[in-house]
Design a protein around this motif. Structure first.
Motif, mmCIF file in Angstrom:
data_model
loop_
_atom_site.group_PDB
_atom_site.id
_atom_site.type_symbol
_atom_site.label_atom_id
_atom_site.label_comp_id
_atom_site.label_asym_id
_atom_site.label_seq_id
_atom_site.Cartn_x
_atom_site.Cartn_y
_atom_site.Cartn_z
ATOM 1 N N PRO D 145 0.809 -1.223 0.000
ATOM 2 C CA PRO D 145 0.000 0.000 0.000
ATOM 3 C C PRO D 145 0.841 1.272 0.000
ATOM 4 O O PRO D 145 0.482 2.252 -0.663
ATOM 5 N N PHE D 148 1.981 1.710 -3.252
ATOM 6 C CA PHE D 148 0.861 2.155 -4.081
ATOM 7 C C PHE D 148 0.609 3.650 -3.924
ATOM 8 O O PHE D 148 0.225 4.337 -4.875
ATOM 9 N N LEU D 149 0.814 4.140 -2.703
ATOM 10 C CA LEU D 149 0.685 5.590 -2.493
ATOM 11 C C LEU D 149 1.620 6.338 -3.417
ATOM 12 O O LEU D 149 1.231 7.287 -4.113
ATOM 13 N N GLU D 152 0.556 5.850 -7.195
ATOM 14 C CA GLU D 152 -0.510 6.728 -7.664
ATOM 15 C C GLU D 152 -0.067 8.181 -7.613
ATOM 16 O O GLU D 152 -0.474 8.998 -8.444
#
Lengths: 102, 179, 521, 663
Positions: D145, D148-149, D152
């Protein structure tokens, strides 16, 4: 003391009543409607008198007395209404007089 | 068949015939006059049934007062209105009404023939009425004893009727432009 | 349940209404009076916010019981009571309400010109109704507040709305009303069943109702029918896919404040109702209808997003995006696991922040240009850079970019759903793409490209007041994006409790007897 | 210290961003690029220093202790889902950090010159800093995650920077396209992440590595996980089928193309695959897909690059092609070679892009190589550094590009996951690469100018001509006053040129420091196919050098004389048309996905939503209206009708009673 069978008198009353009712329903002249109502009242009156005679009791006649009084007042007021209506709407046709139409 | 019966049938046929004229005749004036004859027939039947006071009242009030009023109104409106020559209501309504009336009439006739309507005899058989001085006297007596209050209220009712009809029929100062 | 020891919640609920009544006494025929009445409304809402902070501080996250409870008889013969209480789920929704109300009041400072006094009074009254709905612990009281909410909303849309406001207000009113009548019937049935089963008389007290055993089995069993009655009422409010058509009309016609409250709080009532009523009351029916509900939620997400994509009216776009986003909430709830449920509650809060923000921004630009057609705009970034920054951030939050609040909600919902149904989760995740699609299309049409038209060239950037309106939201976006634990820790116990009937052991014995309920573990 | 690496650029972003918001955005004056760029460069430079120090620390420590970890705060915690915001600095991320901050710093410096005349340099540098911060989070993130931060976040910055000149609708659209296409990939990433979590119960890399080794998981699930994640990679790293955004992304300022779309962001897919190589290694099927897609993309993009005339577009397709190489490497299990190529590619592609930027800057925003030529004399310094980049990417030994590319080709041939076919595709791509890069080089720098050269003393004019939407008209009328770029732009180029030349040293075959360094974090290098002999390596190396030289020579033959080029072009007209239209992929996607979806959405809205769903709702309302109207028609005011209804009611009562009597 009653010269004809009670059912016959009553049937006669019914006949007058329904002639009056038919008059209320089939005529559009408000004056004829009022007259038909008088017919119906009379039919009821005769029923009351018939029962009064058949049951040996004068109270039926008392009722008729009051009915006649009320009928008199009714026709007075009713005809007053007719005049007032006619004055504003220029008609006595019940189909034209539909102020309460929803 | 007693004479009373014959008279009854005579009056009955008259009443039915003239009431039919009243209801069916186009011209309300003719209807009104037939109605007078109906009232007279009724008065006769009342008399035959022993209700003499009622018969008298029928003649005075109905055939007299009410009819006069009616005819006055008819003439009053007739004078300036061609629209009095009325047609009848919508034919479906008329047909349904006549059918309904006929059905109910038939029902009533049937019911009168088959019903048992007289549970017990009353307190005033004809002999007793005769002893008391006739039906008019009896009625008058009752009117001022048992029925005093309704009788008095009747006067108030008539008064209200008078005031009401005068108010209604009076020509008002109507604002122009309001139909 | 403990008898009432404090009346803090009552104060919280009725303070705005009292304040509104006081505010109505201010004469507004002078300019200063007008200003005073606005100021009074603002202060009132801020005081309410302060009271809600007190509630927050007194809240004990360790207990799943209704806290700060109040319990007074109201209509004893029907078992109706004035019962308030707060738990971890309603706590945040209450705070969301009290947080948004001052913002809403401040945002309509200049845009509302007619019947100012009545406007603010209605907003405060609406706040009372909303808070009451969240805090009611009695089915009948809930219903009362639920319906009371419609009245101010109806007037807000109907008086201060756009051209088609009467139609929209009527639709909003009748549509939601129709749903809630079903709910009312279901509540009566439950109260009656309680009387039959306990012999104690009627009761509308929620924990009592939770104990009612309702025959289940089959799609038309009593429990399923009751489930449908409640769920339709709440689904209309959410709004869930085929029951959503009142929303675009209401949003487009409502004044900015109305849209913000509608999107920010009213829609949350649906999700809240599902959690508070439907899950604990009808566990068997919920399991039975789980898949249909999940499918509907998934459809709502893609459907709302696709339609939002082709809108030409900015506000309508945001409205349809709400349909899409609230679809996630339904998915999270009906995933029936703690991850999904936490995500759902969180998503409600996030949506309250981000969509409110979008509506506020649209409202600000509407105030300037009096149009919402995208084709009338173009290149606004150039003339309103601050506006562009705020717009971008809110938009990213709405598109669920990691680091913003929206991501946490959607991530957890999808993760929870993945544990329930991988196929549906994959479909629902399409919303991630489509969300970016419609938001970026909108952003491009409105904000980017060459500056079109003279009117657009003369636009003024945000005023200080508008910045003050937006800054709390922007802070919330990042705060919620980076520190969700702050929110989770107060709601965790309540969420776990609300899922007790759906735990493995409960599933095993569900047919025998209803095991634990949130309020009576 | 570790936290400082991403924090410093973030601070730079905050300074520039808030300065912009409080200053220029509120109507204030623009801050000069030197100030804004200075701050930005200082922060990213400081970040580089931090990274370097930590890297040295790693170098100095034991092999087992080469992991630094810091948990900044608890990000998400709900039940079983525990995601601390952990940064982890190990062998792999240290290399990426160095590249990002190092190349990033150079590009920041370059931008000070390049963006010197921009309207709002603060905004630009703020975005650039923000990008670096996110990119560093991406490579430092200790769990999916967090990665993923960053993943994105860089997508967002890419969007912001591509559509930086947003007043041009095409550029704004390019940004949007990049973001949306990336989002499609992200969907795969998300789902992969979910599947990992439900399978293993953790998203932390270290924990996952343990779990993968201990937990028996069916190959199908592992393949699904890898493929889902690879979908994310195809989006971010512009592979088939999601590569379409990258060429359009050239709408952004050239430093952005250099930083984001060449050196760093687009390589994050390779980073992800390498980071999770322990998973990919367990799924030969997934590896096969990765290798095939990588090889196909490499060849496909190379063919398109031949026919492009925009200098940046050529480089963009070349980037796509090189990224294909890297995935080819990963796909055959040679993760270290992939990472190696990431590093060398970062150097020479950043160099080429910034060289192109320098050319564009000097030519006043002219990007069409057909209108260039002969810049060798006009921009000698740029010419020199560009030549280094060109030779490096073409694969001329001993430059870095040769070393890394050759190793990939060797592994494609020799690895147990590789095959002759993959090698042939790779080699063909290498030839094409040498060819189109030479074409680019010849058309740009050699020959005679194909534009009207203006007098260089027209100084005042071209100072104003740097605006992005400016210059074309002027060039046509007054001629172009070509000038060499200022030192602030050339110096970073020189540094990169040196790096491009020598970076190959860290990965020389058989004594590769890089492979040794990365050994603990990557999956084990694959075994060689049994039929492959080590001597073959030297043969293949010779072949690839030969191929490169042939490609270059061919380009000189054809484009050395423009008439030959014209004849060549008319001979192959239809092919040239297809290639210059990029195989019509964009049109294909538009017709197959975008248009139908849009039509569907319109139908859903205008027909289904309004005419069906809402119609049903409204007809419920209408129904009550209608029934009301029906009831109202009874209330028509006609007394006689009322009387008749009384009669009817009476009749029905009588009828009902009679019915009761007789039954």
């Amino acid at each position: 003391m009653i010269p004809v069978p009670v059912p016959v008198i009553l049937s006669f009353c019914a006949a007058i009543f329904f002639i009056g009712l038919a008059g209320v329903l089939i005529r559009r002249n408000i004056l004829v409607v009022i007259m038909s109502i008088e017919l119906m009242l009379n039919a009821v009156n005769l029923t009351l008198v018939t029962f009064s005679a058949a049951l040996d009791h004068p109270h039926g006649q008392m009722a008729v007395f009051f009915i006649i009084v009320v009928a008199a007042v009714e026709s007075a007021v009713g005809l007053g209404l007719v005049i007032a209506l006619f004055r504003t709407m220029r008609t006595v046709d019940t189909d034209q007089i539909q102020l309460l139409k929803g | 068949m007693s004479p009373e019966a014959i008279f009854f049938y005579l009056f009955a046929v008259m009443a039915v015939a003239f009431s039919l004229v009243t209801v069916l005749k186009r011209n309300p004036a003719v209807g009104a006059f037939s109605l007078v004859l109906v009232f007279f027939s009724f008065a006769g039947i009342y008399a035959i049934l022993g209700a003499h006071l009622v018969a008298a009242l029928q003649v005075v009030v109905y055939a007299g007062a009410i009819m006069v009023l009616l005819i006055f109104v008819i003439m009053l409106l007739n004078a300036d209105s061609p629209s009095l020559d009325m047609d009848r209501t919508h034919w479906t309504l008329r047909a349904l009404s006549l059918a309904g009336c006929a059905t109910l009439f038939a029902f009533f006739v049937w019911a009168f023939q088959n019903g048992s309507l007289f549970p017990q005899p009353g307190q005033f058989p004809p002999q007793r009425v005769a002893e008391l001085g006739g039906s008019t006297k009896l009625i008058s007596y009752l009117m001022f004893t048992e029925y005093l209050y309704p009788f008095e209220v009747t006067s108030a009712l008539i008064l209200a009727g008078i005031v009401g009809s005068v108010t209604l029929a009076k020509r008002q100062k109507v604002k122009r432009g309001k139909a | 349940m403990a008898s009432s020891t404090s009346c803090l919640l009552s104060w919280l609920v009725f303070l705005p209404l009292l304040w509104a009544l006081v505010g109505l006494c201010i004469p507004t025929n002078t300019a200063s009076g007008l200003k005073l009445s606005k100021l009074s409304a603002l202060i009132g809402s801020l005081v309410t916010f302060a009271v809600s902070i007190c509630v927050y501080q007194q809240f004990d996250p360790a207990s799943a019981q209704a806290q700060l409870a109040e319990n007074h008889a109201w209509i004893p013969s029907l078992g109706v009571g004035y019962r308030l209480g707060i738990d971890g789920i309603s706590l945040w929704l209450v705070l969301l309400t009290t947080f948004l109300t001052p913002i809403v009041i401040l945002s309509s400072w200049e845009s509302v010109e007619k019947k100012v006094k009545a406007y603010y009074a209605l907003i405060l009254a609406l706040e009372t109704a909303m808070l009451g709905t969240f805090l009611a612990m009695d089915a009948f009281l809930f219903y009362t507040f639920w319906e009371a909410m419609l009245i101010p909303m109806y007037f807000l849309v109907g008086i201060w709305g756009g051209k088609e406001r009467i139609y929209a207000a009527m639709k909003l009113f009748l549509y939601t009303m129709a749903g809630s009548l079903l709910m009312l019937v279901a509540i009566f049935y439950l109260a009656y069943q309680y009387k039959l089963q306990t012999g104690l008389g009627y009761s509308m007290y929620l924990p009592d109702l939770y104990m009612v055993k309702i025959p289940s089995g089959g799609y038309l069993a009593p429990q399923s029918l009751l489930f449908l009655a409640f769920t339709i009422a709440f689904a209309i409010k959410v709004p869930l896919f085929p029951l959503h058509t009142w929303l675009p009309d209401a949003h487009v016609q409502a004044p900015t404040a109305g849209s913000v409250i509608l999107a920010g709080v009213l829609l949350k009532m649906g999700g809240y109702g599902l959690i508070r009523f439907v899950l604990p009351l009808f566990p068997d029916a919920v399991r039975l209808y789980q898949t249909p509900m999940l499918v509907l939620g998934t459809v709502a997400i893609t459907y709302g997003a696709l339609i939002a994509w082709v809108q030409t009216d900015v506000k309508k776009l945001v409205a349809y995006s709400s349909v899409s986003h609230m679809g996630y909430v339904v998915l999270g709830i009906f995933a029936l696991n703690p991850t999904g449920m936490t995500g759902a509650v969180y998503q409600m809060l996030c949506h309250g922040i981000s969509t409110s923000g979008l509506f506020l921004l649209v409202g600000m630009i509407y105030d300037r240009r009096h149009t919402r057609e995208m084709s009338d705009f173009g290149g606004i970034s150039k003339v309103m850079p601050l506006f562009a920054i705020a717009f971008m951030i809110i938009l990213l939050s709405s598109a669920a970019l990691p680091g913003t609040n929206g991501f946490i909600g959607e991530f957890m919902i999808l993760l929870g759903l993945w544990q329930t149904s991988q196929v549906l989760a994959a479909f629902a995740a399409l919303g991630v793409i489509l969300g970016a699609v419609y938001l970026l299309f909108m952003f491009q049409k409105v904000m980017l490209g060459p500056v079109t038209g003279d009117e657009n060239k003369r636009l003024k950037d945000l005023s200080l007041r508008e910045v003050a309106v937006l800054v709390p939201l922007l802070i919330a976006v990042f705060w919620m994006g980076f520190n969700p634990g702050f929110w989770f820790k107060k709601m965790q116990t309540s969420i776990d409790a609300s899922l007790v009937p759906y735990s493995q052991s409960a599933v095993a014995s569900s047919n025998a007897e209803k095991v634990g309920t949130p309020w009576n573990p | 210290m570790l936290a400082l690496i991403p924090l410093l650029p973030l601070i730079g972003f905050l300074i520039n961003g808030s300065w912009y918001a409080l200053g220029q955005a509120r109507g204030g004056k623009a801050v000069p690029a030197t100030a804004a760029g200075g701050i930005a460069t200082a922060t990213i430079g400081a970040s580089f220093v931090c990274a370097l120090m930590l890297f040295l620390q790693l170098l100095g420590s034991e092999e087992e202790a080469r992991t630094l970890e810091v948990t900044l705060f608890h990000w998400i915690s709900a039940g079983a889902l525990q995601i601390p915001f952990t940064l982890r600095f190990d062998q792999l991320s240290s290399l990426f950090c160095l590249v990002i901050t190092g190349v990033g710093s150079l590009i920041h410096i370059f931008s000070i010159g390049y963006m010197g005349h921009d309207e709002s340099p603060q905004k630009f540098f703020a975005y650039l800093n923000l990008f670096c911060a996110f990119m560093l989070v991406l490579v430092l993130g200790g769990s999916l995650p967090v990665l993923f931060l960053g993943w994105e976040g860089v997508g967002l910055c890419s969007y912001l920077l591509i559509s930086y000149w947003y007043t041009d609708p095409d550029k704004a659209s390019a940004g949007k396209k990049a973001f949306i296409v990336n989002r499609i990939g992200d969907l795969g990433f998300l789902l992969g992440m979910f599947l990992i979590f439900t399978t293993f119960g953790s998203l932390d890399f270290t924990a996952l590595k343990q779990l993968v080794l201990t937990m028996p998981v069916s190959g199908g699930i592992m393949t699904t996980i890898c493929l889902l994640l690879f979908v994310g990679c195809t989006g971010k790293s512009a592979q088939i089928p999601l590569f379409v955004w990258l060429p359009d992304a050239m709408a952004g300022p050239t430093p952005v193309s250099a930083l984001i779309h060449a050196a760093t962001m687009v390589t994050s897919g390779i980073y992800l695959v390498s980071r999770l190589s322990f998973m990919f290694a367990l799924s030969p099927d997934a590896l096969c897909v990765v290798a095939t897609i990588g090889a196909a993309t490499a060849l496909f993009a190379a063919t398109i690059a031949i026919a492009q005339n925009d200098i940046k577009k050529v480089l963009a397709y070349s980037t796509v092609s090189q990224l294909g190489y890297m995935f080819l490497a990963c796909g055959v299990g040679a993760y270290a070679s992939g990472v190696f190529h990431v590093i060398t590619h970062a150097f020479f592609k950043a160099l080429l892009f910034m060289g192109a930027g320098s050319v564009i800057h000097g030519m006043h925003e002219e990007q069409d190589i057909q209108k260039m030529g002969g810049l060798r004399r006009l921009m000698p310094q740029t010419f020199l550094v560009f030549a280094v980049g060109w030779l490096a990417i073409a694969g001329i030994p001993p430059l870095s590009g040769f070393v890394s590319k050759d190793e990939i080709l060797w592994m494609a041939f020799a690895s147990e996951h590789g095959s002759v076919a993959l090698w042939v595709v790779g080699a063909l791509t290498a030839a094409l690469t040498a060819f189109y890069m030479s074409r680019l080089f010849i058309l740009t720098f050699l020959g005679t100018p194909r534009f009207k050269v203006a007098e260089p003393q027209d100084k005042g004019h071209h100072d104003h001509g740097h605006g992005h939407d400016h210059g074309h008209g002027d060039a046509a009328h007054h001629g172009v006053a070509v000038h060499e770029s200022p030192a602030v732009m050339v110096l970073p180029l020189a540094v990169l040129a040196v790096l491009s030349a020598v970076a190959g040293a860290i990965g020389i075959p058989h004594m590769s420091w890089l492979e040794h360094w990365l050994h603990p974090v990557l999956a084990h290098a694959p075994a060689l196919r049994p039929e492959v002999h080590h001597e073959t390596e030297w043969v293949l190396m010779g072949v690839s050098v030969g191929i490169a030289i042939v490609g270059i020579a061919l380009a000189f033959v054809i484009y050395g004389n423009l008439k030959t080029a014209e004849r060549f072009k008319t001979q192959w007209a239809s092919l040239a048309k297809i290639l210059s239209n990029k195989w019509y992929v964009d049109e294909f996607y538009d017709a197959l996905i975008v248009k139908p979806l849009n039509a569907l959405a319109t139908i859903l809205w205008k027909f289904f939503d309004v005419k069906v769903i809402d119609r049903i709702v409204l007809s419920l309302g209408d129904a009550s209206n209608q029934s009301g109207a029906l009831a109202r028609s009874l209330q028509n005011g006609s007394t006689q009708l009322y009387a008749f209804l009384m009669l009817a009611g009476f009749l029905s009562i009588v009828g009902y009673s009679l019915y009761g009597i007789f039954h």
